[in-house]
Design a protein around this motif. Structure first.
Motif, PDB file in Angstrom:
ATOM      1  N   PRO A 225       7.234   6.690  -3.861  1.00 44.05           N
ATOM      2  CA  PRO A 225       6.966   5.159  -3.755  1.00 44.05           C
ATOM      3  C   PRO A 225       6.048   4.923  -2.669  1.00 44.05           C
ATOM      4  CG  PRO A 225       9.344   5.624  -4.014  1.00 44.05           C
ATOM      5  CD  PRO A 225       8.698   6.867  -3.830  1.00 44.05           C
ATOM      6  N   THR A 226       5.085   3.927  -2.646  1.00 46.06           N
ATOM      7  CA  THR A 226       4.273   3.578  -1.786  1.00 46.06           C
ATOM      8  C   THR A 226       4.763   2.849  -0.506  1.00 46.06           C
ATOM      9  OG1 THR A 226       2.761   2.710  -3.486  1.00 46.06           O
ATOM     10  CG2 THR A 226       2.432   1.770  -1.365  1.00 46.06           C
ATOM     11  N   ARG A 227       6.151   2.651  -0.594  1.00 43.08           N
ATOM     12  CA  ARG A 227       6.552   2.012   0.889  1.00 43.08           C
ATOM     13  C   ARG A 227       6.835   3.245   1.625  1.00 43.08           C
ATOM     14  NH1 ARG A 227      12.070   3.327   0.642  1.00 43.08           N
ATOM     15  NH2 ARG A 227      12.792   3.445  -1.488  1.00 43.08           N
TER      16      ARG A 227
ATOM     17  N   LEU B  10      -0.637   3.824  -6.675  1.00 41.43           N
ATOM     18  CA  LEU B  10       0.437   2.919  -6.183  1.00 41.43           C
ATOM     19  C   LEU B  10       1.879   2.501  -7.150  1.00 41.43           C
ATOM     20  CD1 LEU B  10      -1.980  -0.160  -4.872  1.00 41.43           C
ATOM     21  CD2 LEU B  10      -1.009   1.579  -3.504  1.00 41.43           C
ATOM     22  N   SER B  11       2.854   2.667  -6.322  1.00 41.45           N
ATOM     23  CA  SER B  11       4.142   2.940  -6.910  1.00 41.45           C
ATOM     24  C   SER B  11       5.088   1.662  -6.263  1.00 41.45           C
ATOM     25  CB  SER B  11       4.648   4.083  -7.172  1.00 41.45           C
ATOM     26  OG  SER B  11       6.138   4.202  -7.568  1.00 41.45           O
TER      27      SER B  11
ATOM     28  N   LYS C 271       6.412 -10.807  -2.474  1.00 43.86           N
ATOM     29  CA  LYS C 271       5.523 -10.854  -1.039  1.00 43.86           C
ATOM     30  C   LYS C 271       5.039  -9.370  -0.465  1.00 43.86           C
ATOM     31  CE  LYS C 271       6.201 -13.514   3.094  1.00 43.86           C
ATOM     32  NZ  LYS C 271       7.126 -14.626   3.599  1.00 43.86           N
ATOM     33  N   SER C 272       5.913  -8.463  -0.808  1.00 46.92           N
ATOM     34  CA  SER C 272       5.738  -7.014  -0.229  1.00 46.92           C
ATOM     35  C   SER C 272       4.489  -6.497  -0.941  1.00 46.92           C
ATOM     36  CB  SER C 272       6.998  -6.145  -0.497  1.00 46.92           C
ATOM     37  OG  SER C 272       8.118  -6.582   0.709  1.00 46.92           O
ATOM     38  N   ILE C 273       4.542  -6.589  -2.174  1.00 48.40           N
ATOM     39  CA  ILE C 273       3.314  -6.007  -2.937  1.00 48.40           C
ATOM     40  C   ILE C 273       2.036  -6.713  -2.442  1.00 48.40           C
ATOM     41  CG2 ILE C 273       2.448  -5.899  -5.505  1.00 48.40           C
ATOM     42  CD1 ILE C 273       5.570  -5.601  -6.256  1.00 48.40           C
ATOM     43  N   SER C 274       2.228  -8.075  -2.591  1.00 49.37           N
ATOM     44  CA  SER C 274       0.870  -8.771  -1.943  1.00 49.37           C
ATOM     45  C   SER C 274       0.581  -8.045  -0.720  1.00 49.37           C
ATOM     46  CB  SER C 274       1.221 -10.178  -2.041  1.00 49.37           C
ATOM     47  OG  SER C 274       1.423 -10.811  -3.325  1.00 49.37           O
TER      48      SER C 274
ATOM     49  N   PHE D 286      -0.771   2.389 -11.172  1.00 51.88           N
ATOM     50  CA  PHE D 286      -0.191   1.354 -10.368  1.00 51.88           C
ATOM     51  C   PHE D 286       1.228   1.279 -11.306  1.00 51.88           C
ATOM     52  CE2 PHE D 286      -0.617  -2.254  -7.990  1.00 51.88           C
ATOM     53  CZ  PHE D 286       0.808  -3.108  -8.383  1.00 51.88           C
ATOM     54  N   GLN D 287       2.238   1.357 -10.516  1.00 49.47           N
ATOM     55  CA  GLN D 287       3.738   1.317 -11.142  1.00 49.47           C
ATOM     56  C   GLN D 287       4.428   0.192 -10.387  1.00 49.47           C
ATOM     57  OE1 GLN D 287       5.674   4.795 -10.893  1.00 49.47           O
ATOM     58  NE2 GLN D 287       7.197   4.111 -12.435  1.00 49.47           N
TER      59      GLN D 287
END
Length: 114
Positions: free
Chosen positions: A54-56, A78-79, A86-89, A103-104
């Motif tokens: 995961p991207t995080r 990106l996953s 808000k985190s995705i933005s 992108f997932q």
């Protein structure tokens, strides 16, 4: 006197052709020299590794060293798993890759009561 051993690798990705040999230090060099082999990998390989997590988690690698500070932001994969809009933005604002190849977003189907 010990003979230095290096490994040479080539990376090939079906979405874009990359064939760039690089030298990777052996684990014995890590003990003697204090360096790690992963930081010596080309960005393309690190981006490929990041495509499996995961991207995080990829973003968390930015604390490992100055070399890793912005590597995550250039990955074309990106996953997002169960994160807020808000985190995705915020992640997309800091993302600088010229192209996104995957992108997932994984979300919960449960709705929130207001």
């Amino acid at each position: 006197m010990e003979e230095e051993e290096d490994a040479t690798i080539a990376v090939r990705n079906p979405s874009h052709h990359v064939s760039r040999p690089c030298k990777i230090k052996r684990s014995s060099d890590l003990i003697d020299g204090g360096e790690d082999s992963i930081s010596d990998l080309p960005d393309e390989i690190l981006h490929h590794i990041f495509s499996f997590i995961p991207t995080r988690l990829a973003i968390r690698t930015s604390v490992l060293s100055k070399r890793w500070r912005h590597v995550w932001s250039e990955t074309p994969h990106l996953s997002f798993e169960y994160v807020s809009h808000k985190s995705i933005s915020k992640t997309l604002v800091n993302h600088s890759a010229s192209k996104i190849t995957s992108f997932q977003i994984c979300t919960s189907l449960a709705s929130e009561a207001h």
